[in-house]
Motif scaffolding. Structure first.
Motif, short mmCIF file in Angstrom:
data_model
loop_
_atom_site.label_atom_id
_atom_site.label_comp_id
_atom_site.label_asym_id
_atom_site.label_seq_id
_atom_site.Cartn_x
_atom_site.Cartn_y
_atom_site.Cartn_z
N LEU A 129 5.44 4.19 18.01
CA LEU A 129 4.62 3.05 17.60
C LEU A 129 5.05 1.84 18.43
O LEU A 129 6.19 1.76 18.87
CB LEU A 129 4.81 2.76 16.11
CG LEU A 129 4.32 3.85 15.15
CD1 LEU A 129 4.60 3.45 13.71
CD2 LEU A 129 2.83 4.09 15.34
N VAL A 162 4.92 -5.07 15.91
CA VAL A 162 3.67 -5.11 15.16
C VAL A 162 3.95 -5.04 13.65
O VAL A 162 4.91 -4.42 13.22
CB VAL A 162 2.70 -3.97 15.57
CG1 VAL A 162 2.35 -4.09 17.03
CG2 VAL A 162 3.29 -2.62 15.26
N LEU A 212 2.61 -3.36 11.37
CA LEU A 212 2.61 -2.01 10.80
C LEU A 212 4.03 -1.48 10.71
O LEU A 212 4.47 -0.99 9.66
CB LEU A 212 1.75 -1.09 11.66
CG LEU A 212 1.78 0.37 11.22
CD1 LEU A 212 1.06 0.55 9.90
CD2 LEU A 212 1.19 1.29 12.27
N PRO A 218 2.35 3.04 -4.62
CA PRO A 218 2.01 4.42 -5.03
C PRO A 218 3.19 5.38 -4.90
O PRO A 218 3.45 6.17 -5.82
CB PRO A 218 0.88 4.81 -4.09
CG PRO A 218 0.64 3.70 -3.18
CD PRO A 218 1.49 2.55 -3.54
N ILE A 275 7.49 8.44 -11.93
CA ILE A 275 6.86 9.27 -12.96
C ILE A 275 7.40 10.69 -12.88
O ILE A 275 7.77 11.30 -13.89
CB ILE A 275 5.33 9.27 -12.81
CG1 ILE A 275 4.79 7.89 -13.16
CG2 ILE A 275 4.70 10.32 -13.71
CD1 ILE A 275 3.30 7.77 -13.01
N PRO A 334 -2.98 -5.22 11.63
CA PRO A 334 -1.56 -4.87 11.58
C PRO A 334 -1.04 -4.28 12.88
O PRO A 334 0.12 -3.93 12.97
CB PRO A 334 -1.50 -3.83 10.46
CG PRO A 334 -2.75 -4.00 9.69
CD PRO A 334 -3.77 -4.48 10.64
N LEU A 335 -1.91 -4.17 13.89
CA LEU A 335 -1.43 -3.60 15.16
C LEU A 335 -1.33 -4.64 16.26
O LEU A 335 -1.03 -4.30 17.40
CB LEU A 335 -2.38 -2.48 15.60
CG LEU A 335 -2.20 -1.23 14.76
CD1 LEU A 335 -3.33 -0.26 14.96
CD2 LEU A 335 -0.87 -0.58 15.10
N LEU A 351 2.74 -0.25 -17.03
CA LEU A 351 2.24 -0.85 -15.79
C LEU A 351 2.73 -2.28 -15.54
O LEU A 351 3.17 -2.59 -14.43
CB LEU A 351 0.71 -0.78 -15.77
CG LEU A 351 0.11 -0.84 -14.36
CD1 LEU A 351 0.64 0.28 -13.50
CD2 LEU A 351 -1.40 -0.78 -14.44
N VAL A 403 5.86 4.53 -7.67
CA VAL A 403 5.44 4.86 -9.03
C VAL A 403 5.36 6.38 -9.20
O VAL A 403 5.81 6.93 -10.22
CB VAL A 403 4.09 4.18 -9.36
CG1 VAL A 403 3.55 4.70 -10.67
CG2 VAL A 403 4.29 2.67 -9.43
N ALA A 404 4.84 7.06 -8.19
CA ALA A 404 4.76 8.53 -8.29
C ALA A 404 6.16 9.12 -8.40
O ALA A 404 6.40 10.01 -9.23
CB ALA A 404 4.04 9.07 -7.05
N ALA A 432 0.83 -1.20 0.00
CA ALA A 432 0.00 0.00 0.00
C ALA A 432 0.86 1.25 0.00
O ALA A 432 0.47 2.28 -0.52
CB ALA A 432 -0.93 -0.01 1.21
N LEU A 433 2.06 1.18 0.58
CA LEU A 433 2.91 2.36 0.63
C LEU A 433 3.90 2.42 -0.52
O LEU A 433 4.05 3.46 -1.16
CB LEU A 433 3.68 2.38 1.96
CG LEU A 433 2.87 2.77 3.18
CD1 LEU A 433 3.67 2.54 4.43
CD2 LEU A 433 2.45 4.22 3.09
N LEU A 492 6.37 -0.76 7.46
CA LEU A 492 7.01 0.55 7.20
C LEU A 492 8.50 0.36 6.91
O LEU A 492 9.04 0.96 5.98
CB LEU A 492 6.81 1.48 8.40
CG LEU A 492 5.39 2.01 8.60
CD1 LEU A 492 5.26 2.71 9.94
CD2 LEU A 492 5.03 2.96 7.48
#
Lengths: 439, 349
Positions: free
Chosen positions: A288, A292, A294, A237, A244, A384-385, A347, A240-241, A233-234, A298
């Protein structure tokens, strides 16, 4: 490819001597080539031999872990012991001494055993976790109470090792963990058909345990799953950003060069360094919790990002410039040209890079050490926690355990990890194949 | 555009993920967090698993960080982001108590859970070594006194028979844990230090020089650091029958068919000799409990009750099945009352 290269055009005025010289040279060049091909083939074969050795030893160690020895016992689920007041209250049912019921069943099976010390050895044949399995079955089906039922119960890990042949029955008594009396009982049970190897479903549906026969990879797989979810999820995006922007929008100057060098550099940094960074940043600074998924996700994002960025940029560069120019030529804005025309072509390449980055993240254990994910986790994490381990960490922990039965389970967990990696990498190859067809 | 909306979704999910813990981290933790020694880990985890299965509390989380690493985390502060219990295969040091106090960790309850023996073992079927601690010192120390007792010389011994004529003419090769391990600390303290004391020359050296002479192991290949993984040492011993390995008693107990323990000073390493204290190389194992967390984290008192129940640490408890050597009854009573009164650890006596 032709083995023989086509010779140079026929010499115009060739003397027999010149022709012979030419023939010699051609033969020499052909010999050199076949030697080179042979060397290449040997290199591949050597690599395959190592791989075959690795897989054979691994599978040889692991396959027994997928079966588990069970003992058939007739357990009296007496209402007096489980539910004395007859209320069928779940709490009352949950508190009953199910291991005690199993002990009674063993005593009935071997009525001749009466001395306390002998009984202890007899009771040790069945896993100390078997009572919890029985409890689960009774809670799921309270109608069983008051009946005498036949149950296949998990055997203790020492019995399991003996049945699987990892322990030598003919060795002197002092050299095995099953003594002569226990061996006699086991042989009686075998003769009565009450010992059987069954599929080890616990390996896939339970969390870690200190009793090898009760242990499984579910909590570790769930931990790895949540971690990869966060990482995907992190890193997708963001990666790719970044790609680009750097590829399509950023001006080419010293600063972007510096950024590029740094990204390439980060891709080669040892993963433990990201673990240290994660410890300092996410746990010590942001507060945090430790252990965990999460935080694990990260940290793995930091590690995977450079790989994703590099792959995504390569995918963007490989899209022919004519497509961009055509889009711009008919009046599309730069963003429209990128998102409507360049991205669909790039892609699959980006996804391939991301999957390979994910596969690397799945196999990583070093950075998790620093953020406390090398931990004993029994309960399957539900978010995730929740504290959790990861698949490679589970392998490490089992490899470090004294009980013999963990040796096969370690190999089995490695096989499962390899299977996941194989599926991910195969997915990456499939995507690339599709890309090549359309590209 | 489908891709764009998928991204927006992913980003939104990510942001929620990031913001959620910030709110939650301030809230509570419902599970016990335990860190510390890898030697105590096998025992602590069994108790935790029983506790998790037998009660409605979640199973405690146990990290294996090593004794020193565990105490460092434990002493880093009070609050749910810090561990509640740390396991240690050696006693806490005054410096550690001080650093705990500096971070506000004041009440530390010491729970001695049992003993662990350290064994010197080699492959079954090979020559069985009978050693004394002095001989082990002479085999493994970097510097030893020379024959006329005038000074220290680099260890010249190549084979065991160089040390004593009754030992075999086999090259000295010992696999042991690295310096980060609690087992190594205890081995050095219990074997090397004791072997040292038989030489007046070393005993008469000034503090630091004496410690250096006693605690430094050879670096010329006779002592091999084989990593923290005791299973690996057992496997290497099988492959190399003349080598000796240093590891915890629980690994000897689990691998009786593969390795044999060497008697030290004439005493066999077994359950009884470690329990009655006659085997010289044994050490106590501890859990240190943050008393300030006892009322904050649910299940702390119940977990300690499980750990110190007769079914766990008793003479025939499940911890002894795993190779932990139980405490004598009187010591158990003392620990129980210390837990009840939440008595703070005191190194003075």
């Amino acid at each position: 490819m032709n083995r023989q290269r086509p010779g140079p055009p026929e010499p115009v005025a060739s003397s027999p001597a010149a022709r012979a010289e030419f023939g010699r040279r051609l033969a020499r060049r052909n010999r050199q080539e076949s030697r080179f091909r042979l060397a290449g083939l040997c290199a591949v074969l050597a690599g395959l031999a190592f791989l075959a050795f690795f897989f054979l030893t691994l599978i040889g160690n692991a396959y027994t872990a997928f079966a588990q020895t069970h003992i058939l016992l007739d357990v009296e689920l007496s209402a007096a012991a489980i539910d004395p007041e007859g209320t069928r209250n779940r709490q009352t049912l949950g508190r009953a001494d199910y291991q005690g019921l199993i002990r009674n069943a063993l005593r009935q099976q071997f009525p001749a055993v009466t001395r306390r010390g002998d009984l202890r050895q007899l009771f040790a044949l069945v896993s100390p976790g078997a009572g919890f399995d029985l409890r689960k079955q009774v809670l799921a089906n309270p109608g069983l109470i008051g009946q005498k039922q036949r149950f296949w119960l998990a055997a203790d890990d020492d019995v399991d090792m003996l049945i699987k042949g990892h322990m030598n029955r003919s060795a002197p008594e002092s050299q095995r963990r099953i003594n002569d009396r226990q061996l006699a009982w086991i042989e009686q049970l075998e003769a009565a058909g009450r010992i059987e190897r069954q599929f080890n479903h616990r390996f896939f549906i339970s969390g870690d345990s200190r009793d090898p026969e009760m242990s499984g990879i579910r909590s570790a797989v769930a931990g790895s799953f949540y971690m990869l979810l966060v990482t995907l999820a992190l890193s997708f995006p963001l990666g790719v950003a970044t790609a680009i922007y750097l590829e399509e929008f950023a001006p080419k100057n010293r600063w972007t060069d510096l950024v590029e060098v740094n990204i390439n550099n980060l891709a080669a940094v040892p993963s433990i360094v990201f673990g240290l960074l994660g410890l300092a940043l996410f746990i010590n600074l942001f507060g945090l919790p430790r252990s965990v998924p999460l935080v694990g996700g990260l940290v793995l994002t930091l590690m995977t990002l450079p790989v994703v960025i590099i792959a995504a940029r390569a995918a963007l560069t490989s899209v022919p410039p004519s497509i961009r120019e055509a889009a711009l030529g008919v009046g599309a804005s730069k963003m429209q040209a990128i998102f409507h025309h360049v991205m669909p072509l790039a892609l699959p390449g980006m996804l391939t890079g991301t999957i390979i980055g994910m596969a690397r993240a799945l196999g990583e254990s070093a950075p998790l050490l620093m953020i406390g994910m090398v931990a004993f986790i029994v309960d399957v994490p539900e978010s995730p926690l929740d504290p959790s381990a990861a698949l490679p960490v589970q392998i490490y922990l089992w490899a470090d355990s004294p009980e013999r039965a963990f040796v096969e389970r370690t190999s089995a967990a490695i096989l499962v990890l390899l299977a996941f990696l194989l599926v991910m990498n195969a997915g990456a190859i499939l995507l690339r194949k599709r890309y090549e067809k359309h590209g | 555009m489908a891709i764009l909306s998928a991204w927006a979704l992913a980003l939104a999910a990510t942001l929620t993920l990031l913001l959620m813990p910030a709110a939650q981290a301030q809230a509570t933790r419902d599970y016990i967090s335990i860190v510390g020694s890898s030697t105590v880990y096998p025992f602590s985890t069994v108790a935790a698993e029983r506790f998790g299965r037998g009660t409605d509390f979640p199973t405690p989380k146990i990290e294996s960080t090593g004794s020193g690493g565990g105490l460092k985390l434990f002493c880093s502060g009070v609050g749910i982001q810090h561990p509640d219990i740390t396991n240690s295969s050696r006693r806490i040091k005054q410096s550690e108590i001080d650093s705990c106090a500096k971070n506000g960790v004041n009440g530390i309850v010491e729970v001695k859970i049992g003993y662990d023996g350290i064994v010197l073992a080699n492959a079954k079927g090979a020559h069985r070594y009978q050693l004394t601690r002095q001989q082990v010192f002479l085999a493994l120390a970097r510097d030893i006194p020379d024959s006329d007792g005038a000074g220290l010389i680099p260890n010249p011994h190549k084979t065991w028979s160089d040390i004593a004529p009754n030992l075999p003419a086999i090259p000295i090769e010992v696999l042991g844990p690295p310096p980060t391990s609690g087992t190594r600390d205890a081995f050095v303290e219990l074997v090397m230090d004791a072997g040292c004391q038989s030489f007046p020359l070393i005993e008469n050296l000034a503090g630091n020089a004496r410690d250096a002479a006693c605690y430094t192991l050879r670096e010329d290949g006779a002592f091999i650091e084989a990593g923290e993984n005791d299973n690996l040492i057992v496997q290497k011993l099988e492959a190399n029958p003349t080598a000796l390995g240093i590891f915890g008693y629980s690994f000897l107990d689990q691998n009786q068919d593969k390795v044999q323990g060497s008697p030290i000073d004439g005493i066999e390493p077994n359950f009884d000799s470690i329990a009655d204290g006659s085997y010289p190389v044994s050490r106590p194992l501890f859990s240190y409990v943050k008393s300030m967390h006892m009322d904050e984290i649910p299940g702390m008192a119940e977990f300690l009750a499980e750990l110190t129940s007769e079914a766990a640490w008793g003479d025939f408890g499940y911890l002894s099945d795993r190779g932990l050597i139980p405490l004598p009854e009187s010591e158990r009573q003392a620990v129980l009352s210390a837990i009840k009164e939440r008595a703070h650890v005191n190194l003075a006596p």
